[in-house]
Design a protein around this motif. Sequence first.
Motif, mmCIF file in Angstrom:
data_model
loop_
_atom_site.group_PDB
_atom_site.id
_atom_site.type_symbol
_atom_site.label_atom_id
_atom_site.label_comp_id
_atom_site.label_asym_id
_atom_site.label_seq_id
_atom_site.Cartn_x
_atom_site.Cartn_y
_atom_site.Cartn_z
ATOM 1 N N ASN A 1 0.850 -1.089 -0.033
ATOM 2 C CA ASN A 1 -0.076 0.077 0.077
ATOM 3 C C ASN A 1 0.869 1.248 0.143
ATOM 4 N N GLU A 2 2.274 1.186 0.001
ATOM 5 C CA GLU A 2 3.270 2.113 0.078
ATOM 6 C C GLU A 2 3.622 2.266 -1.311
ATOM 7 N N LEU B 1 0.410 7.474 -7.373
ATOM 8 C CA LEU B 1 0.803 8.595 -6.809
ATOM 9 C C LEU B 1 1.149 9.766 -7.771
ATOM 10 N N VAL C 1 5.511 14.680 0.039
ATOM 11 C CA VAL C 1 5.647 13.166 0.352
ATOM 12 C C VAL C 1 6.912 12.947 1.255
ATOM 13 N N GLU C 2 6.921 12.063 1.901
ATOM 14 C CA GLU C 2 8.037 11.732 2.923
ATOM 15 C C GLU C 2 8.750 10.443 2.428
ATOM 16 N N SER D 1 11.532 7.477 2.630
ATOM 17 C CA SER D 1 12.422 6.714 3.494
ATOM 18 C C SER D 1 13.315 5.928 2.970
ATOM 19 N N PHE E 1 10.825 4.195 0.094
ATOM 20 C CA PHE E 1 9.587 4.051 0.445
ATOM 21 C C PHE E 1 8.941 5.536 0.444
ATOM 22 N N LEU E 2 7.886 5.839 -0.154
ATOM 23 C CA LEU E 2 7.184 7.144 -0.412
ATOM 24 C C LEU E 2 5.783 7.232 0.146
ATOM 25 N N SER E 3 5.386 7.958 1.156
ATOM 26 C CA SER E 3 4.246 8.406 1.640
ATOM 27 C C SER E 3 3.743 9.713 1.370
ATOM 28 N N ASP E 4 2.385 9.814 1.028
ATOM 29 C CA ASP E 4 1.880 11.069 0.599
ATOM 30 C C ASP E 4 1.287 11.804 2.047
ATOM 31 N N ILE E 5 2.118 12.800 2.204
ATOM 32 C CA ILE E 5 1.842 13.505 3.552
ATOM 33 C C ILE E 5 1.134 14.886 3.352
#
Length: 210
Positions: A2-3, A23, A79-80, A82, A97-101
């Motif tokens: 999911n990431e 994304l 995005v954040e 890691s 690893f990319l997260s929409d923040i």
Amino acid sequence: ANEAIFVAQNEKLVFTNPMLTRLFGYSAAELTAKPFIEFIYPDDKGLVIDRHKRRLMGESLPPVYAFRVVRRDGAVRWVELSAVLIEWEGRPATLNFLSDITEHREAEQRVRQVAEEWQTTFDSISDMVSIQDRDYKIIRLNKAYADAVGLKIEDVIGKHCHEVVHNAASHIINCPHHRTIETKKAMVEEVFEPRLGAYLEVSTSPIFDK
């Protein structure tokens, strides 16, 4: 997953997962065909490429940081990332690893804006205003308060009110703050303060939340 996940090597994406394409709004082929820097918001390109190059050289860097990307439709998203150093086909690469923040960042911005507006309003009041805890320590005050006692705001915070205003070791006898703490009710008291050479009408109101 999911990431959003991708592998970056020599400033290009050599592996992407489906969440990354969602994304960005680009296909996997489009994402891997160009230098990844083209998908980064202009003001953040320098930061991202510098971190990528230094990580590939084995330099120890904070693994998590935030920046902005630009989607196919032109939308800018926070995005954040890691990132860790890995080996990909025999050469150094980074696994990311990319997260929409975006929503979190926008919420933070709204909180900062409200805080700034509150402080501006607080400081525009000509009366001396302070927020004190149960132990008479000043935890917030406005500019008029600091000016009246001849100190900077940062030099007053954490000190006791009676120490700052009355130069006393404990609260004065007719202290309305003391009575408010005891009764949990608003109080008003007229106090003469020789140190300031003035009669002060002091009103106190309880604050019940944490």
